[in-house]
Every structure is written in structure tokens, then in C-alpha cells.
Design a protein around this motif. Structure first.
Motif: not given
Length: 235
Positions: A67-68, A75-77, A206-209, A212-213
Motif C-alpha cells: 500500500l505504501e 503521489v510522485i508520478n 513510505g507514508f512519511a514521503v 510530506c509531499a
């Protein structure tokens, strides 16, 4: 048709050379995270996203959940979906649904920029030529970096592993100097990242990224809203 393919490869050579150096750093990072040379190269062959791959390898190394991984990549892509929608306005009639699906795999920031700058309509063979040579540089650089990471001394590998992060900094700094909004979002994301790293350690990488984003972008959107076109015209 053949000339379009060759022209696409020619336009993709500078992209491939840039990818070669950047993915070298990713290859070293992947090996340091526990992946083999084959696994590192396979990641680059099945993906074409520097930030996504770096984050993904970090989640794998930390033993994160599926899931992470899914949420981080989303989120990134997600920006690539917007690029694809924009690029669809320049596609040739020969770009049928199968061609669109196949070409969408190779859309990156650099490929999008070059294709958008073309004066005429873009043919499938042109994009295939550019994607092919760009992917060759990306996969080749990863293989070389991963191979070097297995034989180079740890101190040298660690030093060369910052190449990938150097690229991220090079992307962020120029627009941050021009726009306060981008500078604010960048600093906010960095501060939040430090907090999760040293204070809220119970939250996985993973969830921190993701937090933050999304949080930095949301606060930036609230404090620095982009005016509508109608408002800009009235001003």
C-alpha cells in the motif's frame, strides 16, 4: 515512418546521455539498498521515473508495505498523467489507442518537453525512437552504476550515490529562486521530512514521503493560489 523513428532517436540522444549519468547514481543506491545488479536493472527497465524509483527502493529497503508503494508512486508520478493529457493535443492521427497506451509508458519530464517543442504533429514512430534511446541510457546507466557499486569501496560508492539527489536539487533550485511559492513548498517539505526522520520515527518512510509531499503542496496551494486566466486578464 523510418525517418520519424531516426529523428526521434536523434532528438533523444541528449536525454539518454543525461539519463546515463543520473541512473548511474540510482544503480549505486539500489545496490546499497540490497538489490542485485539484475534487480536494479530490472527496476529501471520496468519503470522510467527517477524520483519514483528512488522512493520505491527506499520502501523496499525499509520493508514497507505494498500500500505504501502504491500511494508513494501515485503521489510522485501523477504529474505524468497531466503531461500525457497535454501531449495528446499534439498527436498524429496514427496514434491509435494501442499506440497511446504503449507510448504513455515512456513519458518523462524531458521527453514531454522535447515532444511539446516540436512544431508539427507527433507520430508514434517519432516517440518510439526517442523513448527507445532514452530508456537505453537509463537502463545502461543503472547497470553500470549497480555493477560499480558491487566492486567500488564503500566510501567511493557513497560519494557517487549522491548523483541522483544532486539532480533533484538541480531541478528545484532554479525555480525556487524565481518563485517564493516553490521555495516555501520546498522548505516546508524538507522541514516535515526532518521531523518524520528524527521525531515521528514511528511513521514508516513510505507514508512519511506521502504526508510530506501532500501536506507541503496543500499548504502551498492555500497560501499561494494560482490566479485564474480570467483574473489575470482583468489585472
Amino acid at each position: 515512418m523510418k525517418s520519424d523513428f531516426i529523428r526521434g532517436m536523434q532528438h533523444g540522444i541528449p536525454i539518454a546521455l543525461g539519463y546515463l549519468s543520473v541512473s548511474f547514481g540510482f544503480g549505486i543506491l539500489a545496490v546499497e539498498s540490497g538489490l542485485s545488479v539484475f534487480q536494479s536493472s530490472a527496476v529501471s527497465a520496468l519503470n522510467l521515473t527517477s524520483a519514483g524509483q528512488a522512493a520505491g527502493v527506499g520502501i523496499i529497503a525499509a520493508g514497507g508495505t505494498l500500500l505504501e508503494m502504491i500511494l508513494v508512486q501515485l503521489v510522485i508520478n501523477i504529474r505524468y498523467s497531466l503531461m500525457a493529457l497535454s501531449l495528446s493535443q499534439k498527436l498524429d492521427r496514427r496514434f491509435t489507442a494501442p499506440h497511446r497506451l504503449l507510448a504513455s509508458f515512456g513519458i518523462t519530464d524531458e521527453i514531454f518537453a522535447v515532444c511539446s517543442a516540436q512544431p508539427g504533429a507527433i507520430t508514434p514512430m517519432y516517440m518510439y525512437g526517442m523513448i527507445l534511446i532514452a530508456m537505453a541510457g537509463w537502463i545502461g546507466g543503472t547497470f553500470l552504476g549497480a555493477s560499480a557499486g558491487e566492486v567500488l569501496p564503500e566510501a567511493v560508492s557513497s560519494a557517487m550515490g549522491i548523483v541522483l539527489y544532486g539532480m533533484f536539487i538541480a531541478i528545484i533550485v532554479p525555480p525556487s529562486r524565481k518563485k517564493k511559492s516553490i521555495l516555501f513548498v520546498t522548505i516546508a517539505a524538507a522541514v516535515l521530512s526532518i521531523i518524520f526522520r528524527y521525531v515521528l520515527t514511528m511513521v514508516s518512510d513510505g507514508f512519511a514521503v506521502i504526508i510530506c509531499a501532500v501536506a507541503a503542496a496543500a499548504v502551498g496551494a492555500l497560501l499561494f493560489p494560482v490566479p485564474d486566466e480570467d483574473e489575470e486578464e482583468q489585472q
